[in-house]
Design an enzyme around this catalytic site. Structure first.
Site, PDB file in Angstrom:
ATOM      1  CE1 TYR A 118      -3.645   2.624   1.097  1.00 36.31           C
ATOM      2  CE2 TYR A 118      -1.756   3.594   2.216  1.00 36.31           C
ATOM      3  CZ  TYR A 118      -3.038   3.695   1.737  1.00 36.31           C
ATOM      4  OH  TYR A 118      -3.731   4.875   1.861  1.00 36.31           O
ATOM      5  CD  GLU A 206      -6.111   4.967  -0.590  1.00 37.80           C
ATOM      6  OE1 GLU A 206      -7.203   4.960  -1.191  1.00 37.80           O
ATOM      7  OE2 GLU A 206      -6.007   4.897   0.642  1.00 37.80           O
TER       8      GLU A 206
END
Ligand code: GDP
Ligand code: MN
Length: 397
Positions: A118, A206
């Site tokens: 991530y 993101e």
């Protein structure tokens, strides 16, 4: 402004962030053509078909599927296009899928050393700096990772004056447990991702997951991008990416008139000058037993034309049972605002909901008088409590 995944990836690509090859399609036929083109370009024999809507969690909702043949691509594109995709981030009725991204599969089946990370870049409002947030536990819901294993989430503060430094990117690659070629590629990835964030004037980039492929490439497999609206004037290419289908139609119309309008779910529409006063007015509506139907700041120039546009916007919402106008006459004179309201009211004609007008400041009395003598079904007040009482009364009737 939110971007679609494929748009975010186009920006990433411009800044040298590696992304899987993909092509957008609007029909199953186009999807098959796209898959063939990708096959010719990359040699891939598998593809992912990905719904393009402004919402995360598409995978779990059935909006991301792996196709193992061209026939699969056609079938899955047919299935996903036109579906109302429901995810935790969509309204309960879901979002209509108008486009799919056909993308080369980068998880090459059978290979075991794939990893999902991530990584996001965002503004840390507390420190006034940008921040890279990253985790070796990618691919899943990052909120769950934060709740269950907070030690698996790392942050790196970036000084906006100097941007990301190479040592910071190396620290990130190290913390993600990489070595060799994958390490080098991650350093490059993190540096380029930060540059994309800064270059696009984004408030969020993101990437979940960032994938390390079995041949040690580091790729942005997903992209959620939010760009600062105030910067769009200097990014005509990004401004052109706006997808009106993804936005509330009333908000879209309001933005055409430069009105600051946000739709809410209540029953009292409000028209206010100044964002602070708008917030206070929404509180007041709550305290008088109503629920705000919107936030609307008409700005400094509350002239007849703007008041009329604002009324028309508020009235488009069928939930509105009453409208509260709360204007403070500082630069603008209350009697002029009152005249604007009277004119707008008669121009629009058929207004069925009660309107309560509270004017305070320069020429407030004259303004109230103008409204009281207009013969219109408009209630007026000068004190805030009186306006609140009026809202409460009209809601009871
Ligand atoms: P999201 O569910 O909206 O966050 O959409 P993502 O783009 O993150 O995709 C959801 C999931 O699909 C990912 O977490 C991956 O597990 C999977 N996925 C995405 N791309 C590929 C791919 O190229 N190959 C395979 N096999 N799976 C993929
Ligand atoms: Mn994702």
């Amino acid at each position: 402004m939110n971007l679609h995944e494929h748009q975010g990836k186009a920006i990433l690509s411009q800044y040298g962030v590696a992304v899987p090859q993909g092509i957008v399609a609007e029909s199953p036929e186009q999807a098959v053509e796209a898959a063939k083109t990708l096959q010719a370009k990359t040699g891939t024999t598998m593809w992912v078909v990905k719904a393009q809507v402004h919402a995360g969690g598409r995978g779990k909702g059935g909006g991301v599927k792996l196709a193992k043949s061209l026939a699969d691509v056609e079938k899955l594109a047919d299935q996903i296009l036109g579906m109302h995709l429901v995810t935790p981030q969509t309204p309960p009725e879901g979002k209509l899928v108008r486009k799919v991204l056909i993308q080369q599969d980068v998880y090459y089946p059978g290979s075991s050393d794939i990893r999902e990370f991530y990584m996001s870049v965002l503004l840390n409002r507390k420190t006034g700096r940008n921040m890279v947030m990253y985790s070796p536990r990618g691919g899943m819901d990052i909120e769950a990772v934060a709740a269950e294993t907070p030690d698996q989430i790392f942050t790196e503060e970036i000084d906006p004056k100097v941007g990301m430094q190479a040592f910071q990117a190396r620290k990130i690659a190290f913390n993600l447990g990489l070595s060799g070629t994958a390490y080098k590629n991650m350093v490059k990835f993190a540096m380029a991702l930060y540059q994309a964030y800064e270059g696009a004037d984004a408030s969020l980039f993101e990437i979940n997951p960032v994938v390390k492929t079995s041949d040690d490439n580091i790729l942005a497999v997903d992209a959620k991008v939010v760009v600062d609206n105030n910067s769009l004037f200097r990014h005509p290419d990004i401004k052109a990416m706006r997808d009106f289908n993804e936005e509330d139609p009333i908000e879209v119309e309001a933005s055409r008139y430069d009105l600051n309008y946000v739709k809410l779910n209540g029953n009292v529409g409000c028209m206010v000058n100044g964002a602070g006063l708008a917030m206070a007015t929404m509180d007041m509506i709550k305290m008088s037993g109503g629920d705000p139907a919107n936030f609307l700041d008409v700005g400094g120039a509350a002239d007849a034309k703007r008041v009329e546009e604002a009324f028309r916007i508020i009235l488009k919402d069928p939930n509105v049972k009453a409208i509260l106008v709360n204007i403070f006459g500082g630069i603008v004179r209350c009697d002029r605002v009152a005249q604007g309201i009277v004119d707008a009211y008669s121009n629009i004609g058929d207004i069925k909901v009660p309107i309560i007008v509270r004017l305070q400041g320069t020429n407030a009395k004259e303004g109230k008088q103008l409204i009281d003598e207009s013969g219109l079904k408009v209630h007026s007040a000068i004190a805030l409590e009186d306006a609140a009482k009026l809202v409460n009364e009209v809601l009871k009737n």
